[in-house]
Enzyme design. Sequence first.
Site, PDB file in Angstrom:
ATOM      1  N   GLY A  94     -10.050  -7.946  67.968  1.00 55.41           N
ATOM      2  CA  GLY A  94      -9.634  -8.313  66.615  1.00 55.41           C
ATOM      3  C   GLY A  94      -8.966  -9.661  66.705  1.00 55.41           C
ATOM      4  N   HIS A  95      -9.675 -10.709  66.297  1.00 50.45           N
ATOM      5  CA  HIS A  95      -9.165 -12.082  66.421  1.00 50.45           C
ATOM      6  C   HIS A  95      -8.808 -12.591  65.024  1.00 50.45           C
ATOM      7  CE1 HIS A  95     -11.580 -12.500  70.431  1.00 50.45           C
ATOM      8  NE2 HIS A  95     -10.634 -11.588  70.477  1.00 50.45           N
ATOM      9  N   ASP A 155      -4.609  -9.933  72.455  1.00 53.32           N
ATOM     10  CA  ASP A 155      -3.843 -10.264  71.245  1.00 53.32           C
ATOM     11  C   ASP A 155      -2.881 -11.429  71.449  1.00 53.32           C
ATOM     12  OD1 ASP A 155      -5.113  -8.138  69.969  1.00 53.32           O
ATOM     13  OD2 ASP A 155      -3.576  -6.721  70.586  1.00 53.32           O
ATOM     14  N   LYS A 181      -5.738 -15.717  70.595  1.00 57.11           N
ATOM     15  CA  LYS A 181      -6.961 -16.452  70.961  1.00 57.11           C
ATOM     16  C   LYS A 181      -7.728 -16.906  69.727  1.00 57.11           C
ATOM     17  CE  LYS A 181      -8.354 -12.767  73.114  1.00 57.11           C
ATOM     18  NZ  LYS A 181      -7.167 -11.915  73.045  1.00 57.11           N
ATOM     19  N   THR A 206     -10.234  -2.456  79.670  1.00 56.30           N
ATOM     20  CA  THR A 206     -11.451  -2.293  78.891  1.00 56.30           C
ATOM     21  C   THR A 206     -12.620  -2.323  79.872  1.00 56.30           C
ATOM     22  OG1 THR A 206     -12.613  -3.012  76.888  1.00 56.30           O
ATOM     23  CG2 THR A 206     -11.768  -4.778  78.350  1.00 56.30           C
ATOM     24  N   GLN A 224     -10.165  -9.594  74.499  1.00 57.79           N
ATOM     25  CA  GLN A 224      -9.188  -8.861  75.325  1.00 57.79           C
ATOM     26  C   GLN A 224      -8.400  -9.872  76.183  1.00 57.79           C
ATOM     27  OE1 GLN A 224     -12.682  -7.205  75.311  1.00 57.79           O
ATOM     28  NE2 GLN A 224     -11.795  -6.545  73.406  1.00 57.79           N
TER      29      GLN A 224
HETATM   30  P1  GDP Z   1      -6.189 -12.382  69.435  1.00 59.70           P
HETATM   31  O1  GDP Z   1      -6.803 -11.032  69.551  1.00 59.70           O
HETATM   32  O2  GDP Z   1      -5.817 -12.963  70.759  1.00 59.70           O
HETATM   33  O3  GDP Z   1      -7.016 -13.338  68.617  1.00 59.70           O
HETATM   34  O4  GDP Z   1      -4.809 -12.191  68.654  1.00 59.70           O
HETATM   35  P2  GDP Z   1      -4.580 -11.276  67.332  1.00 59.70           P
HETATM   36  O5  GDP Z   1      -5.221 -11.934  66.165  1.00 59.70           O
HETATM   37  O6  GDP Z   1      -4.961  -9.866  67.605  1.00 59.70           O
HETATM   38  O7  GDP Z   1      -3.000 -11.293  67.245  1.00 59.70           O
HETATM   39  C1  GDP Z   1      -2.273 -12.478  67.100  1.00 59.70           C
HETATM   40  C2  GDP Z   1      -1.473 -12.398  65.790  1.00 59.70           C
HETATM   41  O8  GDP Z   1      -0.462 -13.388  65.795  1.00 59.70           O
HETATM   42  C3  GDP Z   1      -2.309 -12.657  64.552  1.00 59.70           C
HETATM   43  O9  GDP Z   1      -1.781 -11.916  63.487  1.00 59.70           O
HETATM   44  C4  GDP Z   1      -2.102 -14.158  64.303  1.00 59.70           C
HETATM   45  O10 GDP Z   1      -2.263 -14.522  62.940  1.00 59.70           O
HETATM   46  C5  GDP Z   1      -0.673 -14.314  64.722  1.00 59.70           C
HETATM   47  N1  GDP Z   1      -0.317 -15.624  65.308  1.00 59.70           N
HETATM   48  C6  GDP Z   1      -1.059 -16.420  66.127  1.00 59.70           C
HETATM   49  N2  GDP Z   1      -0.325 -17.471  66.570  1.00 59.70           N
HETATM   50  C7  GDP Z   1       0.908 -17.332  66.020  1.00 59.70           C
HETATM   51  C8  GDP Z   1       2.118 -18.071  66.126  1.00 59.70           C
HETATM   52  O11 GDP Z   1       2.228 -19.071  66.821  1.00 59.70           O
HETATM   53  N3  GDP Z   1       3.201 -17.599  65.423  1.00 59.70           N
HETATM   54  C9  GDP Z   1       3.134 -16.483  64.656  1.00 59.70           C
HETATM   55  N4  GDP Z   1       4.245 -16.096  64.023  1.00 59.70           N
HETATM   56  N5  GDP Z   1       2.015 -15.754  64.540  1.00 59.70           N
HETATM   57  C10 GDP Z   1       0.920 -16.159  65.212  1.00 59.70           C
HETATM   58  P1  IMO Z   2      -8.425  -8.737  71.500  1.00 61.88           P
HETATM   59  O1  IMO Z   2      -9.733  -9.443  71.777  1.00 61.88           O
HETATM   60  C1  IMO Z   2      -5.562  -5.759  72.871  1.00 61.88           C
HETATM   61  C2  IMO Z   2      -7.209  -2.171  74.802  1.00 61.88           C
HETATM   62  C3  IMO Z   2      -7.103  -0.837  74.107  1.00 61.88           C
HETATM   63  C4  IMO Z   2      -6.981   0.075  75.321  1.00 61.88           C
HETATM   64  C5  IMO Z   2      -7.933  -0.583  76.335  1.00 61.88           C
HETATM   65  C6  IMO Z   2      -9.341   0.020  76.361  1.00 61.88           C
HETATM   66  O2  IMO Z   2      -8.105  -8.627  70.053  1.00 61.88           O
HETATM   67  O3  IMO Z   2      -7.333  -9.318  72.319  1.00 61.88           O
HETATM   68  P2  IMO Z   2     -11.427  -0.112  74.704  1.00 61.88           P
HETATM   69  O4  IMO Z   2     -11.582   0.337  73.277  1.00 61.88           O
HETATM   70  O5  IMO Z   2     -11.703  -1.551  74.913  1.00 61.88           O
HETATM   71  O6  IMO Z   2     -12.177   0.753  75.669  1.00 61.88           O
HETATM   72  O7  IMO Z   2      -9.854   0.124  75.045  1.00 61.88           O
HETATM   73  O8  IMO Z   2      -8.023  -1.943  75.940  1.00 61.88           O
HETATM   74  N1  IMO Z   2      -7.861  -3.243  74.007  1.00 61.88           N
HETATM   75  C7  IMO Z   2      -7.216  -4.291  73.482  1.00 61.88           C
HETATM   76  N2  IMO Z   2      -5.889  -4.596  73.467  1.00 61.88           N
HETATM   77  N3  IMO Z   2      -6.464  -6.609  72.339  1.00 61.88           N
HETATM   78  C8  IMO Z   2      -7.788  -6.338  72.370  1.00 61.88           C
HETATM   79  O9  IMO Z   2      -8.721  -7.229  71.969  1.00 61.88           O
HETATM   80  C9  IMO Z   2      -8.214  -5.113  72.929  1.00 61.88           C
HETATM   81  N4  IMO Z   2      -9.418  -4.525  73.111  1.00 61.88           N
HETATM   82  C10 IMO Z   2      -9.190  -3.396  73.788  1.00 61.88           C
HETATM   83  O10 IMO Z   2      -5.956  -0.757  73.288  1.00 61.88           O
HETATM   84  O11 IMO Z   2      -5.686   0.018  75.854  1.00 61.88           O
HETATM   85 MG    MG Z   3      -6.523  -9.093  68.843  1.00 63.68          MG
END
Ligand code: GDP
Ligand code: IMO
Ligand code: MG
Length: 445
Positions: free
Chosen positions: A46-47, A19, A22, A245, A230
């Site tokens: 979840g990207h 998270d 990416k 994971t 991840q």
């Molecule tokens: P990922 O799994 O690495 O793609 O990240 P996620 O999408 O799960 O979580 C990142 C969250 O931060 C998302 O809600 C993005 O829209 C948000 N986000 C990304 N970059 C920035 C930033 O520079 N500032 C803020 N405030 N939000 C951001």
């Molecule tokens: P992105 O790509 C953050 C965590 C879960 C749990 C562990 C194992 O959005 O960064 P799993 O269901 O994969 O067997 O769970 O990994 N986890 C993540 N945490 N971002 C993710 O993906 C994750 N995918 C799995 O919360 O701790």
């Molecule tokens: Mg994510």
Amino acid sequence: MNGFVKMGNVIILGSQWGDEGKGKIVDLFSARFDIVARYQGGHNAGHTVVVGDKKFVLKLIPSGILHAGKKAVIGNGLVIDPAALLGEIDALESAGVEVRGNLFISNRAHVLFPVHRMMEKLSEARPGRVSIGTTSRGIGPCYEDKMGRRGIRIADLLNPGIFRAQYDSVMEEKVVIAKALGIYEEMDLKSIRDEYEAFAARIRPMVRDTSMLLNQAIRDGKTVLFEGAQGTMLDIDHGTYPFVTSSSASAGGACTGTGVAPTRISGVIGVSKAYITRVGGGPFPTEALDATGDMIRKRGNEFGAVTGRPRRCGWFDVPLLRYTAAINGFDSLVVTKLDVLDELESIPVCTGYRSGTHEVAEMPPTVAEIEKVEPVYEYVPGWRAATFGVSSYDDLPEKAKAYVAFLESRTGVEVGCISTGPERNQTIVRPGSRFEKLVGQRNSG
Ligand code: GDP
Ligand code: IMO
Ligand code: MG
């Protein structure tokens, strides 16, 4: 993205516990590549990508798909729940994104079945087992079947004769185990099989030998951006095992998970928050369990994109980053969510680990040892000014620049890109950085 010429093939991956942002970064810079390829994980990812007033959460499909005409590849290293994949395709297409024709799925990727979610209760709900806090998508059990050499792959799913026999044998085994361990839940295995045969018909036109496709594209002078899911601290080998994971989220996974050789990769970029978060259980040395932690969760909207769970929040962890930089060989770092720290008067950064009077020089291998680690903090002055949306380095407050410089000097990795908001244009690329060279160099003309 005019004014840039294409470079080589680059991996962008998470340097913390996932998270990191990416999705936003891969989406933005995929404009400068021909193909974007995911190499591991499944719909546990979840990207989030924000484009104008639209928000997309990509789970299995590479974030590059949002750019018209870009090719996207789901590599052999993934585990695919066809229902989740088809749901994601339908949702994107109804939002006007052209997926079919641009998306290619590896014939060697593994297929995830409802029974994998049932088996996940073994790790998550059985008395005496420490719960990992997974996303409950069946990811771990599907990778277990892969490594146990009884997995069913996309190529098998497409072959009715082979699929039926394999499916019946694997499911029979699962039912016996689940009943013996008291985790069995009633499911109509025959109608699930019929459903998967229907999924196969829909997926078939997108299935390819994606390793050959990628290698041919590279030979033809096309460029590939590899998108990790991840993060390195969730990597099955290098993460905080067993709170990880079940796939290879780190740079090596890009090669095994796509069939593209290390000799074809030009660089590796790590994505990190300006602080750090984790979802689910496991050790977390810099976790902020106080009001500032709550403030970050609120300002950063730190709630899981897949499960909605609140993310645990904490301070930037230099020893952790140095560890993940070593494993991945980061050429450059993207620091995201700098804006979330805007209001802080002073920002703690963990610059070392200690255990009693000893310095802990290396990331300990066991959870018990990591839990014992005491973070050593240095305090960097906050800038107390808005950085939200800033898109040029020069426009950052001096103290925000100093924070970035501090992270660079302590981690030993260049910060080549800074994100100041969820949208594409809320991004700073530092001129002359290795980042700029890797994702696209300015034309001299
Ligand atoms: P990922 O799994 O690495 O793609 O990240 P996620 O999408 O799960 O979580 C990142 C969250 O931060 C998302 O809600 C993005 O829209 C948000 N986000 C990304 N970059 C920035 C930033 O520079 N500032 C803020 N405030 N939000 C951001
Ligand atoms: P992105 O790509 C953050 C965590 C879960 C749990 C562990 C194992 O959005 O960064 P799993 O269901 O994969 O067997 O769970 O990994 N986890 C993540 N945490 N971002 C993710 O993906 C994750 N995918 C799995 O919360 O701790
Ligand atoms: Mg994510």
